[in-house]
Design a protein around this motif. Structure first.
Motif, short mmCIF file in Angstrom:
data_model
loop_
_atom_site.label_atom_id
_atom_site.label_comp_id
_atom_site.label_asym_id
_atom_site.label_seq_id
_atom_site.Cartn_x
_atom_site.Cartn_y
_atom_site.Cartn_z
N THR B 106 0.82 -1.41 0.08
CA THR B 106 0.11 0.00 0.17
C THR B 106 0.95 1.36 0.02
O THR B 106 0.20 2.37 0.05
CB THR B 106 -0.99 -0.16 1.11
N ARG B 114 -3.99 8.02 0.21
CA ARG B 114 -4.82 7.28 0.63
C ARG B 114 -4.87 6.69 2.10
O ARG B 114 -3.89 6.55 2.74
CB ARG B 114 -4.96 5.98 -0.27
N ASN B 117 -6.59 1.53 5.39
CA ASN B 117 -7.62 0.93 6.14
C ASN B 117 -8.25 -0.19 5.03
O ASN B 117 -7.54 -0.40 3.97
CB ASN B 117 -8.55 1.83 6.63
N SER B 119 -10.29 -0.13 2.82
CA SER B 119 -10.59 0.28 1.75
C SER B 119 -9.73 -0.37 0.66
O SER B 119 -9.80 -0.23 -0.58
CB SER B 119 -10.70 1.63 1.31
N ASP B 121 -7.96 -3.15 0.89
CA ASP B 121 -7.83 -4.41 0.76
C ASP B 121 -8.07 -5.00 -0.67
O ASP B 121 -7.32 -6.03 -0.92
CB ASP B 121 -9.08 -5.09 1.70
N ASP B 122 -8.97 -4.57 -1.56
CA ASP B 122 -9.08 -5.08 -2.83
C ASP B 122 -7.85 -4.94 -3.56
O ASP B 122 -7.37 -5.81 -4.52
CB ASP B 122 -10.26 -4.50 -3.62
#
Ligand code: ATP
Ligand code: MG
Lengths: 272, 251
Positions: B106, B114, B117, B119, B121-122
């Protein structure tokens, strides 16, 4: 080899001497009455050093509040944002600051910082706040020097990796570099603490030296080191032994800081 | 044929040293372009000129133009951070950050603002899947990335680049630290990634260039000697110097 041996044995002898004088005394007075009582009246046979332990810890903690952020920020700046040749000049200069005698720092505390505190915030001026500020500056060379070495040892590949993903310099520092060097920087701060808690001359000059539990940062306090240095000359009998016992307490505290710093450093190398 | 990056008259100096000499090269979209040549000829320098990593080197100077989407990346209105999000890079030695696997993937997104969290994960799953790493790490996303074996570390570095959805991926000898089996796997992965990304790769390994690249560029002493379709470069080089290198008489 022989020299190292001499140095080690003399250190060991000093430690043994302090413990020999101090430990039986603590045993006699009682752990609780020595460490946890606030009653320090050597003539009357009361040797409670609780206020001085608290004063030493608070002054050291205050010094870290000043010294750690400044020192780490300075190390980051030197290592990440200043060109190599400039750093090669600035870093030794900062390390030179460690060589300034502590009386000089104390003197600056007395003539500049204390009056400023008195006029701005009230109180006696010579206070815990003053001692923390002066000590905070005094530990900077230690913290900066070690932190800079730690940051310099963080592989460049991390910086390049971060920047190549679109990070700014600052993002690469706080998201990667500081995390990579975290345990080393923790060690730097703990070593700085060891230095602060052991400092004596400057503290005597600026802390006020009243044996009391401070209610605010503006109160005058007396640290463990200050007590030993001020009274050792005239103390005799149990009073003298009490001062050695304070030495034992200081010794153990500093050993503990060093052990903590060591384990932080070990963790760093285990993490690689 | 669509051009992803157009390099025109690029000169680069390290102080007084002339490292790239009037280089011209067009890197085609969704193809693999290999830069080959003997050690020290400027392959890495050229690759790092494409995402301006050379900016980090004091005394490094660049002239000429590198057009990405018709804009010169050395032009005045360029945000270097934005450029590096569009042109990702995989390094010679795997260099995952000393953070968790999750935080590595990430990183580029967090840099772009960003929040870290659920959000993300995808994206984490997709990037790791695209780098063929998901199955190996899905149960230990919070483990330290440095605990992974070397080849998985390198695929994590690829996943980390994929997560920011770049247009171009630059790879500087991405397999040189890996064993032959891991190398084969990364090569296969590159061929898969080629469907969606433009790839420029530096390699010392002639067979590797021949196996995976669509185009090859042969460099020597900072000059672009010959550029063409890989089969032509390897089977029918026009320049004598390229031929000498390919047939192993040099370098
Ligand atoms: N930071 C630098 N400062 C000065 N000269 C440099 C620097 N980096 C590279 N060079 C020089 O530039 C030339 C090209 O280097 P580069 O790393 O691009 O070569 P390369 O083709 O990638 O070599 P290799 O195959 O060994 O990786 C070399 O002669 C090298 O010595
Ligand atoms: Mg190279």
């Amino acid at each position: 080899m022989a020299l190292a041996f001499t140095a080690l044995t003399s250190l060991l002898l000093i430690a043994i001497f302090i413990f020999k004088e101090g430990v039986p005394f603590i045993a006699r007075v009682g752990f609780k009455d020595f460490l946890l009582s606030s009653d320090w009246r050597p003539q009357a046979g009361h040797f409670g050093i609780y206020p001085m332990i608290i004063a030493s810890l608070l002054v050291t903690f205050g010094a870290m509040l000043v010294g750690a952020p400044l020192g780490i920020a300075c190390a980051v700046f030197l290592n990440e944002f200043v060109s190599k040749p400039a750093t090669r000049i600035i870093k030794p200069t900062i390390e030179l600051l460690a060589g300034i005698p502590s009386v000089v720092y104390g003197f600056i505390g007395v003539v500049v910082v204390a009056p400023l505190i008195r006029s701005q915030f009230g109180g006696p001026g010579l206070s815990m706040l003053c001692a923390s500020l002066i000590l905070g500056v005094m530990v900077l060379p230690t913290i900066i020097s070690i932190s800079t070495d730690v940051l310099a040892s963080v592989p460049n590949a991390y910086r390049e990796g971060a920047l190549a993903l679109g990070a700014t310099r600052w993002q690469s520092v706080h998201m990667v570099i500081l995390k990579a060097g975290r345990s080393g920087i923790v060690a730097a701060v703990i070593l700085g603490m060891g230095r602060a808690i052991g400092e004596t001359m400057a503290v005597i000059m600026v802390a006020g030296n009243t044996v009391q539990l401070p209610h605010s940062a503006l109160d005058s306090v007396c640290t463990l080191t200050a007590k030993i240095a001020m009274e050792m000359g005239s103390a005799t009998g149990p009073h003298r032994q009490a001062l050695f016992a304070i030495g034992v307490v200081l010794f153990l505290m500093i050993m503990m800081f060093n052990a903590l710093a060591m384990s932080a450093i070990k963790q760093r190398f285990a993490g690689k | 044929m669509d051009i992803a990056i157009q390099i025109s008259n690029l000169d680069l100096f390290y102080g007084a040293f002339h490292a790239l000499k009037n280089v011209n090269l067009a890197i085609e979209q969704r193809k693999i372009t290999a830069l080959i040549g003997p050690s020290g000829c400027g392959k890495s320098t050229l690759l790092r000129a494409l995402n301006r990593m050379n900016d980090l080197i004091p005394g490094c100077r660049t002239t000429g133009a590198v057009l990405l989407e018709d804009k010169d990346i050395y032009g005045p209105a360029i945000d270097v951070c934005e450029l590096r999000k569009k042109v990702g890079m995989v390094f010679q030695r795997p260099n995952p950050f000393p953070l968790s696997i999750r935080d590595n993937v990430t990183f580029g997104l967090r840099v772009a603002g960003r929040k870290n969290n659920a959000s993300l994960d995808d994206t984490i799953e997709k990037s790791l899947q695209d780098a063929w790493l998901w199955e190996q790490v899905k149960d230990k996303l919070d483990n330290l990335a440095l605990e992974l074996p070397l080849d998985q570390q390198q695929r994590l570095c690829i996943a980390r680049v994929l997560a920011v959805e770049p247009d171009v991926i630059l790879m500087d000898e991405p397999c040189s630290a890996l064993d032959p089996i891991s190398t084969a796997k990364i090569e296969e992965l590159m061929l898969e990634l080629r469907r969606r990304y433009t790839i420029a790769i530096v390699t010392h390994n002639m067979q590797q260039a021949a196996r995976i690249s669509d185009y090859s560029a042969y460099m020597l002493l900072g000059e672009m000697i010959e550029f063409g379709v890989t089969t032509q470069i390897f089977e029918n080089p026009k320049d004598k110097r390229t031929e000498d290198y390919i047939t192993g008489r040099y370098g």
